[in-house]
Write an enzyme that holds these catalytic residues in place. Structure first.
Site, PDB file in Angstrom:
ATOM      1  N   PHE A   1     -85.457  52.792   2.718  1.00 36.91           N
ATOM      2  CA  PHE A   1     -83.604  52.110   3.072  1.00 36.91           C
ATOM      3  C   PHE A   1     -83.046  51.395   1.610  1.00 36.91           C
ATOM      4  O   PHE A   1     -82.031  51.618   0.975  1.00 36.91           O
ATOM      5  CB  PHE A   1     -83.638  51.381   4.294  1.00 36.91           C
ATOM      6  CG  PHE A   1     -82.788  50.179   4.296  1.00 36.91           C
ATOM      7  CD1 PHE A   1     -81.867  50.939   3.985  1.00 36.91           C
ATOM      8  CD2 PHE A   1     -82.738  48.980   4.521  1.00 36.91           C
ATOM      9  CE1 PHE A   1     -80.528  49.874   4.533  1.00 36.91           C
ATOM     10  CE2 PHE A   1     -81.899  48.240   5.050  1.00 36.91           C
ATOM     11  CZ  PHE A   1     -80.292  48.729   5.067  1.00 36.91           C
TER      12      PHE A   1
ATOM     13  N   ASP B   1     -93.179  56.410  -4.930  1.00 37.37           N
ATOM     14  CA  ASP B   1     -92.842  56.480  -3.455  1.00 37.37           C
ATOM     15  C   ASP B   1     -93.690  57.431  -2.337  1.00 37.37           C
ATOM     16  O   ASP B   1     -93.807  58.687  -3.036  1.00 37.37           O
ATOM     17  CB  ASP B   1     -91.326  56.708  -2.548  1.00 37.37           C
ATOM     18  CG  ASP B   1     -90.812  56.274  -1.409  1.00 37.37           C
ATOM     19  OD1 ASP B   1     -90.586  54.952  -0.999  1.00 37.37           O
ATOM     20  OD2 ASP B   1     -92.061  56.525  -0.539  1.00 37.37           O
TER      21      ASP B   1
ATOM     22  N   LEU C   1     -93.507  58.333   0.771  1.00 38.33           N
ATOM     23  CA  LEU C   1     -93.185  58.966   1.407  1.00 38.33           C
ATOM     24  C   LEU C   1     -93.339  58.893   3.231  1.00 38.33           C
ATOM     25  O   LEU C   1     -93.892  60.050   2.971  1.00 38.33           O
ATOM     26  CB  LEU C   1     -93.239  60.565   1.576  1.00 38.33           C
ATOM     27  CG  LEU C   1     -91.945  60.607   0.217  1.00 38.33           C
ATOM     28  CD1 LEU C   1     -91.193  63.181  -0.041  1.00 38.33           C
ATOM     29  CD2 LEU C   1     -90.596  59.912  -0.020  1.00 38.33           C
TER      30      LEU C   1
ATOM     31  N   ALA D   1     -93.486  49.090   0.875  1.00 45.31           N
ATOM     32  CA  ALA D   1     -93.874  48.500   1.820  1.00 45.31           C
ATOM     33  C   ALA D   1     -94.089  49.193   3.198  1.00 45.31           C
ATOM     34  O   ALA D   1     -93.136  49.373   3.697  1.00 45.31           O
ATOM     35  CB  ALA D   1     -93.712  46.353   2.129  1.00 45.31           C
TER      36      ALA D   1
ATOM     37  N   THR E   1     -89.420  38.571   1.987  1.00 45.87           N
ATOM     38  CA  THR E   1     -88.517  38.675   3.248  1.00 45.87           C
ATOM     39  C   THR E   1     -88.497  36.919   3.628  1.00 45.87           C
ATOM     40  O   THR E   1     -89.547  36.126   3.404  1.00 45.87           O
ATOM     41  CB  THR E   1     -89.049  39.274   3.861  1.00 45.87           C
ATOM     42  OG1 THR E   1     -88.810  38.826   5.271  1.00 45.87           O
ATOM     43  CG2 THR E   1     -90.913  38.774   4.324  1.00 45.87           C
ATOM     44  N   ASP E   2     -87.487  36.260   4.271  1.00 47.98           N
ATOM     45  CA  ASP E   2     -87.549  35.370   4.974  1.00 47.98           C
ATOM     46  C   ASP E   2     -88.971  34.914   5.902  1.00 47.98           C
ATOM     47  O   ASP E   2     -88.878  33.547   6.150  1.00 47.98           O
ATOM     48  CB  ASP E   2     -85.552  34.759   5.718  1.00 47.98           C
ATOM     49  CG  ASP E   2     -85.538  36.360   6.333  1.00 47.98           C
ATOM     50  OD1 ASP E   2     -86.301  36.874   6.671  1.00 47.98           O
ATOM     51  OD2 ASP E   2     -83.933  36.362   6.615  1.00 47.98           O
ATOM     52  N   GLU E   3     -88.964  36.240   6.306  1.00 52.70           N
ATOM     53  CA  GLU E   3     -90.051  36.159   7.779  1.00 52.70           C
ATOM     54  C   GLU E   3     -91.137  35.071   7.224  1.00 52.70           C
ATOM     55  O   GLU E   3     -91.688  35.204   8.240  1.00 52.70           O
ATOM     56  CB  GLU E   3     -90.451  37.038   8.102  1.00 52.70           C
ATOM     57  CG  GLU E   3     -89.494  37.610   8.568  1.00 52.70           C
ATOM     58  CD  GLU E   3     -89.437  39.054   9.543  1.00 52.70           C
ATOM     59  OE1 GLU E   3     -90.492  39.382   9.983  1.00 52.70           O
ATOM     60  OE2 GLU E   3     -88.874  39.587   9.888  1.00 52.70           O
TER      61      GLU E   3
ATOM     62  N   TYR F   1     -96.872  41.612  10.148  1.00 52.90           N
ATOM     63  CA  TYR F   1     -95.858  41.525   8.672  1.00 52.90           C
ATOM     64  C   TYR F   1     -95.736  40.423   7.620  1.00 52.90           C
ATOM     65  O   TYR F   1     -96.072  40.716   7.025  1.00 52.90           O
ATOM     66  CB  TYR F   1     -95.034  42.591   9.234  1.00 52.90           C
ATOM     67  CG  TYR F   1     -93.655  42.445   7.793  1.00 52.90           C
ATOM     68  CD1 TYR F   1     -93.586  43.238   6.755  1.00 52.90           C
ATOM     69  CD2 TYR F   1     -92.286  41.403   8.510  1.00 52.90           C
ATOM     70  CE1 TYR F   1     -92.935  43.466   6.038  1.00 52.90           C
ATOM     71  CE2 TYR F   1     -91.248  41.817   7.350  1.00 52.90           C
ATOM     72  CZ  TYR F   1     -91.557  42.410   6.518  1.00 52.90           C
ATOM     73  OH  TYR F   1     -91.454  42.761   5.406  1.00 52.90           O
TER      74      TYR F   1
ATOM     75  N   LYS G   1     -96.887  39.811   4.066  1.00 54.08           N
ATOM     76  CA  LYS G   1     -95.539  39.774   3.155  1.00 54.08           C
ATOM     77  C   LYS G   1     -96.429  38.047   2.073  1.00 54.08           C
ATOM     78  O   LYS G   1     -96.410  38.349   1.037  1.00 54.08           O
ATOM     79  CB  LYS G   1     -94.288  39.724   3.348  1.00 54.08           C
ATOM     80  CG  LYS G   1     -94.284  41.300   3.554  1.00 54.08           C
ATOM     81  CD  LYS G   1     -93.737  42.298   2.738  1.00 54.08           C
ATOM     82  CE  LYS G   1     -92.566  41.585   1.551  1.00 54.08           C
ATOM     83  NZ  LYS G   1     -92.783  42.753   0.648  1.00 54.08           N
TER      84      LYS G   1
ATOM     85  N   ASN H   1     -81.988  43.005   6.391  1.00 54.37           N
ATOM     86  CA  ASN H   1     -80.350  43.777   5.502  1.00 54.37           C
ATOM     87  C   ASN H   1     -79.753  45.052   6.762  1.00 54.37           C
ATOM     88  O   ASN H   1     -80.714  45.247   7.882  1.00 54.37           O
ATOM     89  CB  ASN H   1     -80.727  44.673   4.541  1.00 54.37           C
ATOM     90  CG  ASN H   1     -81.540  44.489   3.413  1.00 54.37           C
ATOM     91  OD1 ASN H   1     -81.500  44.489   2.470  1.00 54.37           O
ATOM     92  ND2 ASN H   1     -82.034  42.812   3.509  1.00 54.37           N
TER      93      ASN H   1
ATOM     94  N   LEU I   1     -83.094  47.079  14.271  1.00 58.72           N
ATOM     95  CA  LEU I   1     -82.077  47.019  15.355  1.00 58.72           C
ATOM     96  C   LEU I   1     -80.890  47.216  15.368  1.00 58.72           C
ATOM     97  O   LEU I   1     -80.008  48.123  16.564  1.00 58.72           O
ATOM     98  CB  LEU I   1     -81.718  45.462  15.805  1.00 58.72           C
ATOM     99  CG  LEU I   1     -81.354  45.165  16.339  1.00 58.72           C
ATOM    100  CD1 LEU I   1     -81.220  45.531  18.002  1.00 58.72           C
ATOM    101  CD2 LEU I   1     -80.333  43.734  16.840  1.00 58.72           C
TER     102      LEU I   1
ATOM    103  N   TYR J   1     -85.243  42.407  23.527  1.00 51.51           N
ATOM    104  CA  TYR J   1     -86.081  41.491  23.384  1.00 51.51           C
ATOM    105  C   TYR J   1     -85.740  40.330  24.032  1.00 51.51           C
ATOM    106  O   TYR J   1     -84.990  40.175  23.412  1.00 51.51           O
ATOM    107  CB  TYR J   1     -86.513  41.464  22.313  1.00 51.51           C
ATOM    108  CG  TYR J   1     -87.052  42.540  21.312  1.00 51.51           C
ATOM    109  CD1 TYR J   1     -87.036  44.310  21.785  1.00 51.51           C
ATOM    110  CD2 TYR J   1     -87.461  42.404  19.900  1.00 51.51           C
ATOM    111  CE1 TYR J   1     -87.685  45.075  21.681  1.00 51.51           C
ATOM    112  CE2 TYR J   1     -87.969  44.002  19.575  1.00 51.51           C
ATOM    113  CZ  TYR J   1     -88.084  45.134  20.512  1.00 51.51           C
ATOM    114  OH  TYR J   1     -88.585  45.996  20.027  1.00 51.51           O
TER     115      TYR J   1
ATOM    116  N   HIS K   1     -92.806  36.197  18.710  1.00 46.29           N
ATOM    117  CA  HIS K   1     -90.711  36.605  18.766  1.00 46.29           C
ATOM    118  C   HIS K   1     -90.324  35.645  18.081  1.00 46.29           C
ATOM    119  O   HIS K   1     -90.031  34.296  18.464  1.00 46.29           O
ATOM    120  CB  HIS K   1     -89.551  37.237  19.495  1.00 46.29           C
ATOM    121  CG  HIS K   1     -88.413  37.940  19.382  1.00 46.29           C
ATOM    122  ND1 HIS K   1     -87.751  39.068  19.906  1.00 46.29           N
ATOM    123  CD2 HIS K   1     -88.223  38.318  17.979  1.00 46.29           C
ATOM    124  CE1 HIS K   1     -86.280  38.504  19.808  1.00 46.29           C
ATOM    125  NE2 HIS K   1     -86.899  38.463  18.000  1.00 46.29           N
TER     126      HIS K   1
END
Ligand code: NAD
Ligand code: DAU
Length: 356
Positions: A12, A34, A36, A84, A135-137, A161, A165, A191, A201, A218, A296
């Site tokens: 993406f 990649d 794939l 990733a 990522t912010d996570e 995940y 990261k 994003n 989502l 969720y 979550h």
């Protein structure tokens, strides 16, 4: 920045970045590595501007021989690392591949790049950059009233995940500190936009709504994410590559903090507007509350003053316009959508995740 190795450039964000970079840098050469996997596709790389400057290689970042060959053959001076495993729900059901790609793969890439840049005659004095996309996570979860995370906030990843990261971020910094690898790192928020695989989502809700299927929320749906249009993300990465300081990290945010239920309702309203004679109208009737994601995270938000101040970047898309454009993109690309909907892997994933 002449010969750029992009990893994960058929996914993406990677494919949007390849398209963006070919548009702004006419003389650049992009080598797109990649594997794939299920989320990568050559369908995402159709009709690229200046496609003669883009070379696609199907392969794995965990393969040091292949990476070394590409670095040497194409005299790579810049690496932009997107590849990733990226979906939190998949990491909860099956974490092994996340360790392999995100940790082992990133280490393989770092080590191979370090050896090439250190040992290849002529490369030691060239201008080089390893840019890592994160990522912010990795920072954990915020309460509704807590301030957004800055570049100095401590890491506290919660899902497999996010932990994988975080490990990859630490490895990139370790290579900078120990070996002097000229790296930059960006952490960014959720994003959305064209070519996003519909396990996430926003595209999931769009495609389910078009088919009249339930829109799964969720838990209580009050979790907050900050939404960033993928084109804004690509522009920010480009500015960091051009003007960011090696050894630094930058936060990239969308300034659009919304609850999941607000996002889903906004998509339903846009679909009602765009498809006035749909039998599923009003689309909000399809909303269905389902079992929560284990562990979550409640809220993510990044403070992105540093990139605003130092690189003069800020997001251009408002969530309202960005979501409209995104819905329109999915409506205008029925073949791309059909290609994914008919894949056995995709249908199996839906069955597995939503019967959990
Ligand atoms: P994606 O799942 O759409 O794309 C990932 C790409 O990586 C795919 O093309 C896949 O084939 C490729 N890939 C996976 N394993 C590989 C391997 N071993 N070797 C080579 N290629 C491999 O993901 P995305 O949403 O485009 O995310 C890209 C990057 O951005 C990731 O590093 C992710 O952690 C980060 N990120 C994503 C978001 C988001 O909201 N999507 C937000 C912040 C950061
Ligand atoms: O924050 C950046 C991260 O955003 C990236 O690092 C990840 O790669 C990317 O997948 C994304 O993670 P999220 O878990 O936030 O995104 P996702 O689209 O899976 O979910 C967004 C929110 O919506 C989250 O709170 C979970 C919720 N959700 C998701 C799905 C798929 C639902 O309520 N129902 C669903 O069916």
């Amino acid at each position: 920045m002449q010969n750029v190795l992009v990893t994960g450039g058929a996914g993406f964000i990677g494919s949007n970045f390849v398209r963006y970079l070919l548009g702004v840098e006419p003389d650049i050469r992009i080598i797109n590595l990649d594997a794939l996997t299920y989320s990568g596709s050559l369908e995402n790389l159709k009709e690229l501007p200046r496609s003669d400057r883009h070379i696609f290689v199907k392969g794995d970042i965990c393969d040091p021989g292949l990476v070394a060959k590409l670095l040497q053959e194409y005299e790579i001076d810049t690496v932009v690392h997107f590849a990733a495993e990226t979906h939190v729900d998949r990491s909860i059901l099956d974490p092994g591949q996340f360790i392999q790609t995100n940790i082992v793969g990133t280490t393989t890439l770092l080590e191979t790049v370090r050896r090439y840049w250190m040992n290849e005659p002529g490369m030691e004095n060239a201008i080089k950059r390893f840019h890592h996309i994160s990522t912010d996570e990795v920072f954990g979860s915020l309460a509704p009233d807590e301030p957004a995370w800055t570049e100095e906030s401590p890491y506290d990843p919660h899902s497999p995940y996010a932990a994988s990261k975080a490990a990859s971020d630490h490895l990139v910094r370790a290579y900078g500190h120990t070996y002097g690898l000229p790296y930059t790192l960006t952490n960014c928020t959720n994003n959305y936009g064209p070519y996003q695989y519909p396990e996430k989502l926003i595209p999931l809700v769009i495609l389910n709504a078009l088919e009249g299927k339930p829109l799964p929320v969720y838990g209580d749906g009050r979790q907050i994410r900050d939404w960033l249009h993928v084109e804004d993300h690509c522009e920010a990465i480009y500015l960091v590559l051009k003007h960011g300081l090696a050894g630094g990290s930058y936060h990239i945010g969308g300034a659009n903090q919304l609850t999941n239920i607000e996002i889903i309702e906004a998509i339903c309203e846009i679909l009602d507007e765009r498809l006035p004679s749909s039998p599923h109208k009003p689309h909000r009737q399809l909303i269905q509350f389902v079992t929560d994601r284990p562990g979550h995270d409640r809220r993510y938000a990044l403070d992105f003053h540093k990139i605003e101040r130092d690189l003069d970047w800020k997001p251009r898309h408002t969530i309202r316009n960005g979501l409209r454009d995104t819905v329109d993109w999915y409506l205008a690309h029925p073949d791309w959508v059909a290609g994914i909907l008919k894949k056995k892997e995709y249908q199996e994933w839906l069955g597995k995740n939503y019967t959990r």
